[in-house]
Design a protein around this motif. Structure first.
Motif, PDB file in Angstrom:
ATOM      1  N   GLU A   1       0.838  -1.208   0.000  1.00  0.00           N
ATOM      2  CA  GLU A   1       0.000   0.000   0.000  1.00  0.00           C
ATOM      3  C   GLU A   1       0.872   1.256   0.000  1.00  0.00           C
ATOM      4  O   GLU A   1       0.562   2.246  -0.676  1.00  0.00           O
ATOM      5  CB  GLU A   1      -0.928   0.006   1.210  1.00  0.00           C
ATOM      6  N   GLY A   2       1.966   1.216   0.751  1.00  0.00           N
ATOM      7  CA  GLY A   2       2.886   2.353   0.773  1.00  0.00           C
ATOM      8  C   GLY A   2       3.464   2.639  -0.597  1.00  0.00           C
ATOM      9  O   GLY A   2       3.566   3.802  -1.015  1.00  0.00           O
ATOM     10  N   ILE A   3       3.827   1.584  -1.318  1.00  0.00           N
ATOM     11  CA  ILE A   3       4.357   1.759  -2.672  1.00  0.00           C
ATOM     12  C   ILE A   3       3.291   2.358  -3.584  1.00  0.00           C
ATOM     13  O   ILE A   3       3.567   3.273  -4.386  1.00  0.00           O
ATOM     14  CB  ILE A   3       4.868   0.418  -3.227  1.00  0.00           C
TER      15      ILE A   3
ATOM     16  N   ALA B 172       2.942   6.081  -2.819  1.00  0.00           N
ATOM     17  CA  ALA B 172       4.109   6.829  -3.289  1.00  0.00           C
ATOM     18  C   ALA B 172       4.118   6.956  -4.803  1.00  0.00           C
ATOM     19  O   ALA B 172       4.535   7.990  -5.352  1.00  0.00           O
ATOM     20  CB  ALA B 172       5.391   6.149  -2.798  1.00  0.00           C
ATOM     21  N   GLU B 173       3.657   5.909  -5.493  1.00  0.00           N
ATOM     22  CA  GLU B 173       3.580   5.964  -6.954  1.00  0.00           C
ATOM     23  C   GLU B 173       2.533   6.979  -7.406  1.00  0.00           C
ATOM     24  O   GLU B 173       2.746   7.719  -8.376  1.00  0.00           O
ATOM     25  CB  GLU B 173       3.251   4.580  -7.514  1.00  0.00           C
ATOM     26  N   GLU B 174       1.387   7.023  -6.712  1.00  0.00           N
ATOM     27  CA  GLU B 174       0.345   7.992  -7.057  1.00  0.00           C
ATOM     28  C   GLU B 174       0.854   9.423  -6.896  1.00  0.00           C
ATOM     29  O   GLU B 174       0.526  10.309  -7.694  1.00  0.00           O
ATOM     30  CB  GLU B 174      -0.885   7.774  -6.188  1.00  0.00           C
TER      31      GLU B 174
ATOM     32  N   SER C 204       9.828   9.029  -1.008  1.00  0.00           N
ATOM     33  CA  SER C 204       8.891   8.047  -0.471  1.00  0.00           C
ATOM     34  C   SER C 204       9.010   6.719  -1.213  1.00  0.00           C
ATOM     35  O   SER C 204       8.936   5.647  -0.599  1.00  0.00           O
ATOM     36  CB  SER C 204       7.455   8.571  -0.572  1.00  0.00           C
ATOM     37  N   LEU C 205       9.200   6.780  -2.530  1.00  0.00           N
ATOM     38  CA  LEU C 205       9.358   5.553  -3.315  1.00  0.00           C
ATOM     39  C   LEU C 205      10.603   4.790  -2.894  1.00  0.00           C
ATOM     40  O   LEU C 205      10.589   3.560  -2.788  1.00  0.00           O
ATOM     41  CB  LEU C 205       9.413   5.883  -4.807  1.00  0.00           C
ATOM     42  N   ILE C 206      11.684   5.518  -2.654  1.00  0.00           N
ATOM     43  CA  ILE C 206      12.916   4.875  -2.176  1.00  0.00           C
ATOM     44  C   ILE C 206      12.643   4.179  -0.848  1.00  0.00           C
ATOM     45  O   ILE C 206      12.972   3.002  -0.652  1.00  0.00           O
ATOM     46  CB  ILE C 206      14.043   5.913  -2.013  1.00  0.00           C
ATOM     47  N   TYR C 207      12.005   4.918   0.046  1.00  0.00           N
ATOM     48  CA  TYR C 207      11.847   4.419   1.412  1.00  0.00           C
ATOM     49  C   TYR C 207      10.930   3.205   1.471  1.00  0.00           C
ATOM     50  O   TYR C 207      11.242   2.206   2.137  1.00  0.00           O
ATOM     51  CB  TYR C 207      11.325   5.542   2.314  1.00  0.00           C
ATOM     52  N   VAL C 208       9.794   3.268   0.761  1.00  0.00           N
ATOM     53  CA  VAL C 208       8.848   2.154   0.895  1.00  0.00           C
ATOM     54  C   VAL C 208       9.320   0.916   0.136  1.00  0.00           C
ATOM     55  O   VAL C 208       9.096  -0.214   0.586  1.00  0.00           O
ATOM     56  CB  VAL C 208       7.421   2.556   0.454  1.00  0.00           C
ATOM     57  N   ASN C 209       9.978   1.100  -1.005  1.00  0.00           N
ATOM     58  CA  ASN C 209      10.539  -0.065  -1.691  1.00  0.00           C
ATOM     59  C   ASN C 209      11.630  -0.708  -0.848  1.00  0.00           C
ATOM     60  O   ASN C 209      11.700  -1.936  -0.743  1.00  0.00           O
ATOM     61  CB  ASN C 209      11.094   0.340  -3.059  1.00  0.00           C
ATOM     62  N   CYS C 210      12.469   0.108  -0.233  1.00  0.00           N
ATOM     63  CA  CYS C 210      13.525  -0.415   0.633  1.00  0.00           C
ATOM     64  C   CYS C 210      12.929  -1.119   1.846  1.00  0.00           C
ATOM     65  O   CYS C 210      13.372  -2.209   2.229  1.00  0.00           O
ATOM     66  CB  CYS C 210      14.441   0.723   1.064  1.00  0.00           C
ATOM     67  N   SER C 211      11.888  -0.530   2.429  1.00  0.00           N
ATOM     68  CA  SER C 211      11.281  -1.118   3.634  1.00  0.00           C
ATOM     69  C   SER C 211      10.653  -2.474   3.347  1.00  0.00           C
ATOM     70  O   SER C 211      10.831  -3.427   4.113  1.00  0.00           O
ATOM     71  CB  SER C 211      10.232  -0.157   4.205  1.00  0.00           C
TER      72      SER C 211
END
Length: 233
Positions: free
Chosen positions: A10-12, A15-17, A23-30
């Motif tokens: 959901e975070g990804i 961030a994509e929207e 945010s994209l870096i952080y949620v993909n990494c997480s």
């Protein structure tokens, strides 16, 4: 893990929207780290590669060593040691230069594991000791527990193995992981103790530790760890 994955996905999506690079870096990494911790490196690698690519394309260098360490760890746990080392070294060498000391001790642990698996025992030992001291200096008790686990692995890597040292480090890592609720590390520590006691021909102790590891891995649906513990058992 089953609860964490939908949150990461959901975070990804959010961030994509928003098309927000940080945010994209952080949620993909997480989400990648979640899979990495679960023992699913092949699921982690594409997410971490994407995070690193965004760091580069959006010119956000502060996150590069942070992501690189995790991508290196994913390659390491997938069995690709020599692919892992450049990323792991990049993380340890560059984190201080971008002003990030937090998590450096954990990056040192992963690099130490890479050196251990590639036969560089002295380098692994040095990094493990440095990681332990750094984690204690910055009160990163979770990272301290991982450093203790690595020190146990290093002790076993000597010829002949330093079994008493290894047992002490594994016990200490297990105690900290229990106190902090770090169940994956606790399972790994019991597995290592079981394998250690097997080498020492103490089958009763080995069976107890391996049974505990098996139960923990099964309860968390950590399939790779469960297979390894069942084989050892």
């Amino acid at each position: 893990f089953s609860e964490g994955v939908p949150h990461g996905e959901e975070g990804i999506r959010i961030a994509e929207e928003l098309d927000h690079p940080v945010s994209l870096i952080y949620v993909n990494c997480s989400l990648g780290v979640l899979f990495l911790t679960q023992g699913e490196p092949d699921k982690a690698i594409p997410l971490l590669e994407r995070a690193l690519q965004i760091c580069q394309s959006a010119d956000i260098p502060v996150y590069v060593p942070f992501v690189a360490s995790r991508l290196g760890a994913a390659h390491l746990f997938a069995g690709r040691v020599f692919e892992a080392l450049p990323y792991l070294e990049q993380g340890v060498e560059n984190l201080p230069t971008v002003g990030r000391v937090g998590f450096l001790s954990l990056s040192m642990v992963w690099l130490g594991e890479g050196y251990l698996l590639s036969g560089r025992l002295a380098d692994a030992s040095d990094l493990a000791e440095r990681a332990l001291q750094l984690s204690r200096t910055h009160k990163e008790r979770g990272h301290e527990a991982w450093a203790l686990k690595l020190l146990g692995d290093v002790a076993l890597g000597h010829n002949p193995p330093k079994t008493q040292q290894a047992e002490s480090y594994y016990r200490h890592a297990s105690a900290v992981s229990l106190e902090l609720g770090m169940r994956p590390l606790r399972a790994h520590s019991h597995l290592s103790l079981g394998e250690l006691y097997t080498q020492m021909d103490q089958s009763g102790k080995a069976q107890k530790e391996l049974s505990t590891a098996t139960d923990l891995y099964r309860s968390m649906e950590m399939r790779a760890g469960l297979r390894e513990a069942e084989i050892a058992l």
